[in-house]
Design a protein around this motif. Structure first.
Motif, mmCIF file in Angstrom:
data_model
loop_
_atom_site.group_PDB
_atom_site.id
_atom_site.type_symbol
_atom_site.label_atom_id
_atom_site.label_comp_id
_atom_site.label_asym_id
_atom_site.label_seq_id
_atom_site.Cartn_x
_atom_site.Cartn_y
_atom_site.Cartn_z
ATOM 1 N N GLY A 297 59.610 36.471 -15.385
ATOM 2 C CA GLY A 297 59.202 35.322 -16.176
ATOM 3 C C GLY A 297 59.662 34.061 -15.483
ATOM 4 N N PRO A 298 59.219 32.909 -15.933
ATOM 5 C CA PRO A 298 59.593 31.648 -15.276
ATOM 6 C C PRO A 298 61.034 31.254 -15.588
ATOM 7 C CG PRO A 298 58.318 31.184 -17.221
ATOM 8 C CD PRO A 298 58.325 32.686 -17.066
ATOM 9 N N ARG A 299 61.644 30.539 -14.655
ATOM 10 C CA ARG A 299 62.988 30.008 -14.887
ATOM 11 C C ARG A 299 62.918 28.792 -15.815
ATOM 12 N NH1 ARG A 299 61.186 28.333 -9.914
ATOM 13 N NH2 ARG A 299 61.746 26.218 -9.297
ATOM 14 N N LEU A 300 64.066 28.302 -16.246
ATOM 15 C CA LEU A 300 64.156 27.220 -17.220
ATOM 16 C C LEU A 300 63.405 25.974 -16.731
ATOM 17 C CD1 LEU A 300 65.569 26.696 -19.979
ATOM 18 C CD2 LEU A 300 67.361 25.558 -18.670
ATOM 19 N N HIS A 301 62.591 25.425 -17.632
ATOM 20 C CA HIS A 301 61.803 24.238 -17.311
ATOM 21 C C HIS A 301 61.432 23.509 -18.599
ATOM 22 C CE1 HIS A 301 58.829 27.365 -18.205
ATOM 23 N NE2 HIS A 301 57.977 26.385 -18.507
ATOM 24 N N SER A 302 60.819 22.345 -18.453
ATOM 25 C CA SER A 302 60.316 21.605 -19.616
ATOM 26 C C SER A 302 59.018 20.902 -19.226
ATOM 27 C CB SER A 302 61.356 20.598 -20.126
ATOM 28 O OG SER A 302 61.563 19.576 -19.169
ATOM 29 N N HIS A 303 58.312 20.405 -20.253
ATOM 30 C CA HIS A 303 57.066 19.663 -20.069
ATOM 31 C C HIS A 303 57.108 18.439 -20.980
ATOM 32 C CE1 HIS A 303 55.545 23.416 -18.337
ATOM 33 N NE2 HIS A 303 55.901 24.031 -19.449
ATOM 34 N N PRO A 304 56.426 17.356 -20.613
ATOM 35 C CA PRO A 304 56.399 16.170 -21.477
ATOM 36 C C PRO A 304 55.363 16.274 -22.592
ATOM 37 C CG PRO A 304 55.240 15.705 -19.447
ATOM 38 C CD PRO A 304 55.819 17.092 -19.304
ATOM 39 N N TYR A 305 54.914 17.483 -22.890
ATOM 40 C CA TYR A 305 53.921 17.761 -23.925
ATOM 41 C C TYR A 305 54.270 19.123 -24.542
ATOM 42 C CZ TYR A 305 52.274 20.207 -19.790
ATOM 43 O OH TYR A 305 52.224 20.990 -18.665
ATOM 44 N N PRO A 306 53.754 19.444 -25.714
ATOM 45 C CA PRO A 306 54.033 20.756 -26.317
ATOM 46 C C PRO A 306 53.360 21.889 -25.537
ATOM 47 C CG PRO A 306 53.162 19.218 -27.956
ATOM 48 C CD PRO A 306 52.984 18.582 -26.618
ATOM 49 N N GLU A 307 53.976 23.073 -25.630
ATOM 50 C CA GLU A 307 53.388 24.287 -25.060
ATOM 51 C C GLU A 307 53.398 25.361 -26.143
ATOM 52 O OE1 GLU A 307 53.743 27.384 -21.295
ATOM 53 O OE2 GLU A 307 55.326 25.906 -21.589
#
Length: 116
Positions: A45-55
């Protein structure tokens, strides 16, 4: 009466990375969202991250452990999880079967801040 916009349709062969597998991505679908079709093996799975929008995650098959902010949530088929904009998150497939999910990014393109 104003004309209604036409629906957007993308054939599976246009997004699937490997024919017959549930894995690939589409950016700018309908000009408003981007999609990732996840097919993850146990432990992946992907490592820790964030986005400036909802997912939004829609789990189709398998099980995964999602870390969303300070919470850990085990999710399986049919469950839907929504990560608010800016909240760090990651997931990993718990196995033994593959994880299949649809990950909906509320953006016409992927914007990811990798945190680890």
């Amino acid at each position: 009466m104003a004309d209604k916009p036409a629906p957007h349709v993308i054939a599976r062969e246009d997004w699937a990375e490997t024919p017959g597998e549930w894995h690939g991505e589409v950016q700018g679908f309908g000009g408003e969202v981007s999609l990732i079709f996840v097919r993850a093996e146990p432990g992946k799975g992907p490592r820790l991250h964030s986005h400036p929008y909802p997912e939004t995650f829609i789990v189709r098959a398998g099980r995964a452990l999602y870390t969303i902010g300070e919470q850990e949530i085990e999710a399986g088929p049919g469950q839907i999880l929504v990560v608010p904009a800016g909240v760090p998150h990651k997931f990993r497939c718990l196995g033994p079967e593959l994880l299949e999910s649809i990950d909906i990014h509320a953006s016409e393109r992927f914007i990811t801040d990798w945190l680890e």
